[in-house]
Design an enzyme around this catalytic site. Structure first.
Site, PDB file in Angstrom:
ATOM      1  N   LYS B 202       0.506  -1.239   0.144  1.00 31.00           N
ATOM      2  CA  LYS B 202      -0.007   0.152   0.102  1.00 31.00           C
ATOM      3  C   LYS B 202       0.687   1.368   0.107  1.00 31.00           C
ATOM      4  O   LYS B 202       0.602   2.315  -0.754  1.00 31.00           O
ATOM      5  CB  LYS B 202      -0.846  -0.006   1.263  1.00 31.00           C
ATOM      6  CG  LYS B 202      -2.109   0.859   1.082  1.00 31.00           C
ATOM      7  CD  LYS B 202      -3.162   0.604   2.060  1.00 31.00           C
ATOM      8  CE  LYS B 202      -4.386   1.822   1.894  1.00 31.00           C
ATOM      9  NZ  LYS B 202      -5.306   1.510   3.201  1.00 31.00           N
ATOM     10  N   MET B 521     -20.092 -36.914 -13.253  1.00 36.96           N
ATOM     11  CA  MET B 521     -18.636 -37.595 -13.624  1.00 36.96           C
ATOM     12  C   MET B 521     -18.147 -38.450 -12.408  1.00 36.96           C
ATOM     13  O   MET B 521     -17.556 -39.674 -12.534  1.00 36.96           O
ATOM     14  CB  MET B 521     -17.639 -36.774 -14.147  1.00 36.96           C
ATOM     15  CG  MET B 521     -16.620 -37.321 -14.534  1.00 36.96           C
ATOM     16  SD  MET B 521     -17.202 -38.104 -16.314  1.00 36.96           S
ATOM     17  CE  MET B 521     -16.819 -36.898 -17.209  1.00 36.96           C
TER      18      MET B 521
END
Lengths: 170, 624
Positions: B202, B521
């Site tokens: 920052k 699946m």
């Protein structure tokens, strides 16, 4: 299966934070072996480091290791010294042996044969510095262990090609 | 090298967010950084980030704000060049960027905050790495003096993302910021594309420094090889012209090399008359309607494609990586062929399969070189051998391995996709994304693609939850196109929150759910190798997807009967809003053909009866 080969590989990299982690992470993440690894800056101005790594695997795995290393962004080039031909490999070790009496004389005699230097000595101990091939250092340590309590510190292998040839992109 | 298709990336119209309009004070625009100022201009780190994005021709950023990236969001607020799409979860941001990148060839850009923002992005980054998608992900970081202190929302982002990015950067000095920003775009988009993370503390975003433009960047290392070695091209042409049973097998590398590479592939196939198969990632590179196209290969590929791979004598692999889903049992993979492998990434060559002729190059450049050489030498294929080979292939095709039995009222999932294809195939603007599972394979089998960049699916990582955010990214790049996420009811719930994003930006994406109430699946594998013990593969208490759509202020549709299917599809296409179409399909249908894990190509299961006859090997059972 193909035979397992041991290769010494020089990796020339930008000396930036995290570069060693990238190399090591690649080996652990992909399950490759590291038998020895050394690293140090070789060009302060350009901020370039050279990593020497001794690894083993089938010829296909060795190829993979080199290709994967070359793919890392901060890598300048990878040179397989084993494949390039004749090269010299050296390792440095510091060995402390704690003993007394005749064993001290014997330790000094053996250190002399191995051309080891005595860096420190007290009445109960010696610190030897020995340089040579991995095998030579193994042998020296074996002998010292027979002569007392030892503490060992080794640098790992550094290697360079013989002759006028210099390491560069394969 | 990815070449962005400029024509496809025409600037999309500005959309006003539906809610929360900008209430910018007049002064905000007056303090905007001057984008036309000389390159040495002084500015804050956050302004540099925006300036670099603009200089990199970035039109849209997918992101989510937080404490550490507030300065960037402030700079974003003060300009109009780069638009922002507010996602609902950072994973969605990365998949959106992937969908955007894959559909238009440009770099997808992500902006997330530190800590959880970055860790939530990890799945998306890994997905982009596995599928070689160019993404630049900007992550916020705690200020440099707090790094390592376990500060609030701190995570070791570069440490965490090192193995799941092509490269990453932590910017610790303002002087490095512009260079790193531009390098990130170079690394993400050139060579084998991939995700790049730029971690931005920052304090660096508040620091002031001199901006440097992209034209001044020269990388110290990193030089991907894009041009093929001429000698290798000669050898490849010699192998190809004498081939008796050739096959061209192409993958995502051709798509990544830009639309021109797909044209060259098609040209090569038509010039030589060779059969061609695509991987899951490569679908669309070869027009599906072309008679030379054998369909997809691999685990759920066609019988003819897989048997052609097994029986060929010369294989030309263009931009595919011999993935385990393609090769099946490696020991028995195409045992009698000479293999040519074109790949931009040397580490993809000889990784799984030992090849006879490696060619490290951009797929487009290599294909061009092969075509030039072929034409220059006036090569012709071995006509007699080739027609015998096609006769054999036609015999395999006659098995009709993708056939299914649509009887009664219950909708077969394959039929639903077939109808979706039939009802949209006359349009030129259809983009399909998918989630992961049976529906994904059925979509790959039964939806056909004539062009590259129209098919976005999570191939390498197999990320459930990929499809909806990816569709949002696609729709951002192609505002007027028909974008459909073919989904399963389990996968869609993994990133369903992105419906809210679609609604906010008025992105009329269509979610076409093949709802069989099972993780299909998983169930199929449990049937195949775990004695039908359906451990946790059934989802009880599924939401009402119609109401769910309505709850998000979208449109919900449902088809439970085969007679309702076409109407629902047409209604879905017509609706100019985000739609969830809940297609209730046959619960028990499984995906065939299938090569079980660890089996060779010739041991394909063509249907459920076949499965009972061929017990699974123990070696195969431990594979995924």
């Amino acid at each position: 299966m193909s035979e397992i080969e041991t290769h010494t590989i020089a990796v020339v990299v930008d000396n930036e934070p995290g570069v060693l982690a990238r190399v090591i992470g690649l080996f652990s993440g992909r399950g490759y072996n590291i038998e020895s690894l050394t690293v140090s800056e070789i060009d302060e101005e350009q901020s370039i480091s050279r990593i020497t790594v001794v690894t083993s695997g089938t010829p296909m795995v060795i190829e993979q290791i080199k290709a994967q290393l070359e793919r890392l962004v901060p890598v300048h080039y990878v040179s397989d010294l084993t494949l390039e031909g004749s090269h010299v490999e050296r390792e440095l070790a510091l060995i402390k042996v704690r003993n007394s009496g005749g064993n001290r004389v014997e330790a000094l005699r053996i250190a002399d044969t191995f051309r080891a230097r005595t860096l420190d000595s007290t009445l109960e101990s010696f610190v030897f510095e020995v340089t040579g091939s991995v095998k030579k250092i193994d042998a020296f340590i074996d002998l010292m262990q027979a002569l007392g309590e030892t503490e060992v510190c080794r640098t790992g292998v550094v290697a360079i090609m013989r002759g006028e040839k210099v390491a560069s992109t394969n | 090298m990815t070449t962005a298709e400029k024509t496809q990336t025409a600037k999309t119209p500005e959309t006003a967010p539906k809610t929360a309009p900008k209430t910018a004070p007049k002064t905000a625009t007056e303090t905007a950084p001057d984008m036309t100022a000389p390159a040495t201009q002084q500015m804050t780190g956050a302004e540099m980030v925006l300036k670099a994005l603009a200089d990199q021709d970035v039109e849209v950023v997918f992101g989510y704000p937080g404490g550490a990236v507030l300065p960037i969001y402030d700079a974003l607020f003060k300009q109009n060049q780069v638009r922002h799409v507010l996602v609902r979860h950072e994973q969605g941001a990365v998949h959106s960027a992937e969908g955007y990148a894959r559909s238009c060839g440009k770099v997808g850009v992500v902006l997330v905050t530190s800590g959880p923002g970055a860790t939530n992005a990890v799945t998306g980054l890994t997905d982009a790495l596995m599928d070689s998608i160019p993404v630049v992900c900007l992550t916020g970081q705690v200020p440099t003096h707090l790094i390592g202190n376990d500060a609030f929302q701190e995570a070791d982002t570069t440490g965490i993302t090192r193995p799941c990015t092509k490269h990453n950067y932590l910017v610790k000095r303002i002087e490095d910021l512009p260079r790193v920003m531009h390098e990130a775009f170079i690394v993400a988009s050139t060579g084998r594309p991939g995700p790049v993370v730029v971690d931005l503390p920052k304090d660096i975003l508040f620091a002031v420094g001199a901006y440097v433009g992209p034209e001044q960047i020269k990388m110290k290392s990193y030089r991907p090889q894009v041009e093929p070695v001429p000698d290798a091209i000669d050898q490849a042409v010699e192998l190809l012209r004498h081939a008796k049973r050739p096959i061209i097998y192409s993958g995502g590398g051709v798509i990544n090399a830009g639309p021109h590479a797909s044209e060259l592939l098609t040209k090569l196939v038509r010039t030589t008359g060779f059969p061609c198969t695509n991987t899951l990632m490569g679908l669309g590179a070869m027009p599906a309607s072309d008679p030379h196209f054998l369909g997809m290969l691999g685990m759920h590929g066609t019988y003819e494609a897989n048997l052609a791979m097994y029986n060929c004598d010369v294989m030309l692999n263009v931009g595919a990586r011999f993935d385990d889903r393609v090769t099946g049992n490696l020991k028995e993979f195409s045992p009698n062929s000479k293999k040519i492998h074109i790949d931009i990434d040397p580490s993809s060559i000889n990784k799984n399969v030992k090849v006879d002729l490696p060619i490290v190059a951009d797929a487009g450049n290599a294909l061009q070189a092969i075509l030039d050489r072929w034409n220059h030498k006036k090569c012709a294929p071995d006509g007699a051998a080739l027609s015998a080979w096609w006769k054999q292939i036609d015999a395999w095709k006659a098995k009709k391995c993708l056939s299914f039995d649509q009887q009664g009222d219950v909708i077969k999932p394959q039929y639903a996709i077939q109808r979706l294809y039939e009802l949209t195939k006359d349009r030129d603007d259809v983009f399909i994304t998918t989630e992961v599972g049976q529906h994904q394979m059925w979509a790959a089998q039964h939806f056909h693609f004539e062009k590259p960049n129209r098919w976005m699916t999570s191939g390498g990582l197999g990320t459930m939850g990929y499809g909806l955010p990816a569709a949002i990214g696609v729709q951002m790049a192609h505002r007027d196109a028909l974008v459909i996420d073919i989904a399963g009811e389990a996968s869609i719930l993994m990133n369903i929150q992105e419906m809210s994003t679609a609604v906010q930006y008025r992105l009329p994406v269509k979610v076409f759910i093949l709802n069989n109430q099972w993780m299909g699946m998983v169930r199929q594998w449990q049937e195949l190798i775990h004695g039908g013990r359906y451990s946790e593969s059934y989802t009880e208490a599924l939401p009402d997807f119609v109401k769910l759509a309505e709850g998000f202020h979208g449109v919900g549709l449902r088809a439970t009967n085969v007679n309702e299917l076409d109407d629902v599809i047409l209604k879905m296409i017509e609706t100019d809003a985000p739609v969830i179409a809940d297609i209730c399909v046959d619960e028990k249908e499984n995906c065939f053909p299938m090569i079980p894990s660890g089996a060779p190509h010739y041991q394909m299961l063509l249907g459920p009866d076949d499965q009972a006859d061929k017990p699974q090997s123990e070696e195969g059972m431990v594979l995924v």
